[in-house]
Design a protein around this motif. Structure first.
Motif, mmCIF file in Angstrom:
data_model
loop_
_atom_site.group_PDB
_atom_site.id
_atom_site.type_symbol
_atom_site.label_atom_id
_atom_site.label_comp_id
_atom_site.label_asym_id
_atom_site.label_seq_id
_atom_site.Cartn_x
_atom_site.Cartn_y
_atom_site.Cartn_z
ATOM 1 N N LYS A 129 0.831 -1.201 0.000
ATOM 2 C CA LYS A 129 0.000 0.000 0.000
ATOM 3 C C LYS A 129 0.869 1.255 0.000
ATOM 4 O O LYS A 129 0.569 2.241 -0.689
ATOM 5 C CB LYS A 129 -0.904 -0.023 1.229
ATOM 6 N N THR A 132 2.099 1.774 -3.507
ATOM 7 C CA THR A 132 1.079 2.350 -4.378
ATOM 8 C C THR A 132 0.943 3.848 -4.131
ATOM 9 O O THR A 132 0.822 4.643 -5.060
ATOM 10 C CB THR A 132 -0.269 1.657 -4.152
ATOM 11 N N ALA A 136 1.655 6.799 -6.824
ATOM 12 C CA ALA A 136 0.650 7.800 -7.180
ATOM 13 C C ALA A 136 1.197 9.213 -7.002
ATOM 14 O O ALA A 136 0.924 10.106 -7.810
ATOM 15 C CB ALA A 136 -0.600 7.612 -6.325
ATOM 16 N N LEU A 150 -5.180 5.531 -12.009
ATOM 17 C CA LEU A 150 -4.423 4.487 -11.324
ATOM 18 C C LEU A 150 -5.360 3.772 -10.373
ATOM 19 O O LEU A 150 -5.733 4.305 -9.339
ATOM 20 C CB LEU A 150 -3.249 5.114 -10.567
ATOM 21 N N PHE A 152 -6.618 1.939 -7.441
ATOM 22 C CA PHE A 152 -5.986 1.661 -6.145
ATOM 23 C C PHE A 152 -6.331 0.238 -5.750
ATOM 24 O O PHE A 152 -7.327 -0.027 -5.125
ATOM 25 C CB PHE A 152 -6.458 2.635 -5.078
ATOM 26 N N PHE A 154 -3.886 -2.332 -4.274
ATOM 27 C CA PHE A 154 -2.637 -2.970 -3.830
ATOM 28 C C PHE A 154 -2.860 -4.460 -3.641
ATOM 29 O O PHE A 154 -1.986 -5.270 -3.889
ATOM 30 C CB PHE A 154 -2.157 -2.352 -2.520
ATOM 31 N N PHE A 157 -2.229 -7.306 -6.436
ATOM 32 C CA PHE A 157 -0.934 -7.794 -6.891
ATOM 33 C C PHE A 157 -0.963 -9.295 -7.152
ATOM 34 O O PHE A 157 -0.252 -9.790 -8.017
ATOM 35 C CB PHE A 157 0.143 -7.497 -5.849
ATOM 36 N N TYR A 240 -0.383 -5.850 -11.435
ATOM 37 C CA TYR A 240 -0.754 -4.453 -11.188
ATOM 38 C C TYR A 240 -1.140 -3.767 -12.490
ATOM 39 O O TYR A 240 -2.161 -3.069 -12.572
ATOM 40 C CB TYR A 240 0.419 -3.735 -10.533
ATOM 41 N N ASN A 244 -4.879 -2.403 -13.923
ATOM 42 C CA ASN A 244 -5.053 -0.998 -14.290
ATOM 43 C C ASN A 244 -5.263 -0.834 -15.785
ATOM 44 O O ASN A 244 -5.138 0.271 -16.317
ATOM 45 C CB ASN A 244 -3.860 -0.173 -13.808
#
Length: 577
Positions: A129, A132, A136, A150, A152, A154, A157, A240, A244
Motif C-alpha cells: 500500500k 502504491t 501515485a 491508477l 488503487f 494494492f 498484486f 498491477y 489498471n
C-alpha cells in the motif's frame, strides 16, 4: 404444518424450563445450550427476521452450495451442523459461535466469524500500500498520467494469477472473489509468497521507476531492467498493470517470466490473458494453448477451476471489446484455427459451454490442444464456478472486504472462547476475543471493559486502544473515543495502511447505522469542534466512504491547521476515492 407447530411448541416449552429462561446469564452459562433469549441476541436471528422466512431458520448450507439438514441455522459452519429447533438442553457446539459461509452475497450484511479481527493480518500488505501511494505521488508530481486512472488495488498484486505454479490447485484464472467468497482456492496458498522481504523489495526505487514508466506508456529498456527484477516483482508488476488496464505492458512483464522458465504454465496463461486484453489475438491463442498443454496431468487428470473471465477484468468493457474484435476477425476468417481455438477458450471461461464444446469438436481432429480441452469438458472436470460470473452486488461487497478472506475461527479457538466466557479471561488474547464477542452481540459497554483489560495487560499494544475507540464510539462516548484514538495513533502511526471496515465489528448492520447517524448529528450540533469531525473522518474512512472522509478532512484542516492529525487520512482517502 401441524408437525412444525408441535416442534415449535416443544422448543418453547423447553426454553421456559431452561435456567436461562428463568433469568440466569446467557453468556455465563454458554456451555449449557442455546436458550430463546440467547438465540434472539444472535445476528442470525435478526437476519432471519429481516429476510422474513415463515418456516423456521433457512439453512446455512444452501448458501454454501452444499446440503444441510433441515433446521440448520445461519450459524452452521463448514463441516458443522447446528440445529436451533431442538431441545434447549442441546449443548452449544463450536458452530454456535460463527456465522456460516455464503451469508454476505445473500444479505449484503457484514457478518464475520466471532474472533479477534487479527489486526496483524489486516496490516500484512502495508508495504504494498505504501508503494502504491508513493507511485501515485510520483505520477502526480510529474503529470505523466492522472492518478485517477491508477486503480488503487494494492491487493490486486496477486490476482488474477498466483505468482508460482500451484499444481494442486488446478488450471484456471483466479479472482479476489475466489478468496472472499470461499471459492476454489485456500487464501494462504496465494498469499504465502508475499513475505516481508518480497513486500519490501516491491518498494525499491528501481521497481517504482519501472512501474511508473510502464503506467505512463514508456517501454522499459529491452531486457536489462526487466530481467534484473525478482520474479515476484515481475509477477506483481504484471498483475498491477493488468488490473489498471495496461494490458500491453502487463504482457511485457509476464513474457519475461514465461521465457525465463519455459515450464511455468502460470506465466504463459497470464501472458495469454494479457495479450487477449491487448487484442493481440493470435499470440494470445498460442500462449493459452501452450499453457494448457503444460498443465499438470494434461489432459486426463487436468482440472479447470477458478473464476469466470467477467470477474477478472477490472473494466468488463475491455473484455467485451476483445471479444467483439475476435468475432469480427472470425467473421472474415471463419476457418482460422488460432482464432477458432481462442474463441472456444473464451467461451469456456465466459460460461458458454455449449458453444465451446461445438467449436472444440470441429477443431479436435487437427488440434491436439482443442481435443484435450474437449475431453476435459466432457468428463466434467470444469468447476461450476467457471461458468457463472459473480453477482455485481457481491463483487462490490467482495471489493470492500478486507484481509482477502473472512477471518476464520477454528474449533480450538471456539472452545477457548467458550471456556473464557464461562470461567473468565486471564490473558491479553482472551480479553480481546471476549471483547470482540461482546461487541458482535451488541454489548458495547461490556466489550469496552474487556478491551480495557486487554490494554492493561499490554499497554503498548495499539490494537486494544483502537478497539477501545470503537467500543466508546458505539456507546456514544465520542470525546472518550477520540482520546483513545489519539493515543492509539501515537503508538501505530501507520494505522491508515491497515485494511478493515468498522462494519465488521457489528453483528447487526442497523446498529452500525444508528451509531453513525448519532455521530453525524453531534458533528452538526458542534460544527467548530475539530476532534469530533476527525472522529467522523475516521469512521468514514474505515467504513469505505473515502470521498466523504476526504471532504471532511479538509474541513478539519480549515478549522485547525495545527491539528495533530490534520493530513492523516487525506492522501490515501483521495487515492481510494
Amino acid at each position: 404444518m401441524r408437525d412444525a407447530g408441535v416442534m415449535l411448541l416443544v422448543f418453547l416449552v423447553g426454553a421456559l424450563a431452561s435456567p436461562w429462561a428463568r433469568g440466569q446469564g446467557a453468556l455465563r452459562d454458554v456451555g449449557r445450550g442455546p436458550s430463546t433469549r440467547f438465540l434472539r441476541n444472535l445476528p442470525s436471528y435478526r437476519i432471519h427476521r429481516t429476510l422474513g422466512y415463515s418456516m423456521g431458520y433457512a439453512t446455512g448450507g444452501q448458501f454454501a452450495r452444499k446440503p444441510a439438514p433441515q433446521g440448520a441455522s445461519y450459524l452452521a459452519a463448514r463441516g458443522i451442523n447446528v440445529s436451533l429447533a431442538r431441545s434447549t438442553w442441546q449443548r452449544v457446539g463450536p458452530g454456535d459461535l460463527a456465522p456460516g459461509p455464503g451469508l454476505t452475497p445473500l444479505t449484503l450484511t457484514r457478518v464475520r466469524s466471532i474472533d479477534s479481527l487479527n489486526f496483524e493480518k489486516r496490516g500484512r500488505f502495508r508495504k504494498l500500500k505504501e508503494m502504491t501511494l508513493a507511485l501515485a505521488e510520483r505520477i502526480r508530481k510529474k503529470g505523466d498520467i492522472s492518478p485517477g486512472r491508477l486503480g488503487f488495488g494494492f491487493r490486486q498484486f496477486m490476482f488474477p494469477f498466483p505468482i508460482l505454479d500451484r499444481p494442486g490447485i488446478g488450471y484456471g484464472f483466479f479472482s479476489r472473489t475466489d478468496l472472499v467468497g470461499g471459492g476454489t482456492v485456500e487464501p494462504e496458498v496465494f498469499l504465502a509468497p508475499f513475505t516481508d522481504d518480497v513486500q519490501q523489495s516491491l518498494g525499491e526505487p528501481g521497481f517504482l521507476d519501472l512501474m511508473e514508466g510502464l503506467l505512463a506508456g514508456r517501454p522499459p529498456d529491452k531486457g536489462t531492467k526487466m530481467d534484473q527484477l525478482y520474479d515476484t516483482q515481475l509477477a506483481g508488476l504484471g498483475n498491477y498493470l493488468f488490473n489498471n488496464g495496461r494490458y500491453k505492458f502487463a504482457a511485457q512483464a509476464w513474457e519475461v517470466l514465461a521465457r525465463r522458465d519455459a515450464t511455468n504454465a502460470t506465466a504463459r496463461r497470464a501472458l495469454g490473458l494479457c495479450l487477449l486484453g491487448a487484442r493481440d489475438l493470435r499470440r494470445a491463442a498460442q500462449e493459452l494453448r501452450g499453457s494448457l498443454v503444460m498443465a499438470e496431468g494434461w489432459p486426463d487428470q487436468t482440472r479447470i477451476v477458478g473464476s469466470n473471465f467477467q470477474d477478472l477484468f477490472r473494466n468488463p468493457d475491455d473484455l467485451a471489446d476483445a471479444r467483439a474484435e475476435l468475432e469480427a476477425q472470425l467473421a472474415k476468417q471463419p476457418d482460422d484455427p488460432e482464432l477458432g481455438f481462442l474463441m472456444a477458450f473464451l467461451d469456456l471461461f465466459q460460461g458458454r459451454w455449449d458453444e465451446a464444446e461445438k467449436r472444440l469438436a470441429k477443431l479436435a481432429a487437427a488440434d491436439q490442444a482443442a481435443k484435450g480441452l474437449l475431453s476435459v469438458m466432457k468428463r466434467g472436470a470444469v468447476a461450476e464456478a467457471v461458468r457463472w460470473p459473480v453477482d455485481p452486488a457481491f463483487r462490490r461487497a467482495a471489493d470492500e472486504m478486507t484481509g482477502l478472506e473472512q477471518p476464520a475461527l477454528s474449533p480450538e479457538a471456539r472452545a477457548e472462547l467458550i471456556q473464557a466466557l464461562r470461567e473468565g479471561a486471564d490473558s491479553y488474547k482472551e480479553h480481546m476475543r471476549i471483547g470482540d464477542f461482546r461487541f458482535f452481540m451488541g454489548q458495547f459497554t461490556l466489550a469496552g471493559e474487556s478491551y480495557r483489560r486487554a490494554h492493561k495487560a499490554s499497554p503498548e499494544d495499539p490494537f486494544a486502544l483502537f478497539a477501545m475507540t470503537h467500543a466508546a464510539y458505539a456507546n456514544g462516548e465520542f470525546r472518550q473515543a477520540f482520546r483513545y484514538l489519539d493515543k492509539a495513533l501515537d503508538i501505530e502511526p501507520e494505522w491508515r495502511l491497515f485494511e478493515f471496515r468498522l462494519q465488521e465489528f457489528y453483528g447487526d448492520a442497523d446498529e452500525y447505522g444508528r451509531h453513525l447517524k448519532n455521530l453525524e448529528r453531534q458533528v452538526e450540533l458542534r460544527p467548530g469542534l475539530a476532534t469530533m469531525k476527525f472522529l467522523l473522518v475516521y469512521v468514514y474512512y474505515f467504513s469505505g466512504r473515502f470521498a466523504d472522509a476526504t471532504d471532511l478532512q479538509a474541513e478539519v484542516r480549515r478549522l485547525d491547521p495545527g491539528f495533530k492529525w490534520a493530513d492523516y487520512f487525506l492522501r490515501l482517502a483521495r487515492l481510494h476515492g
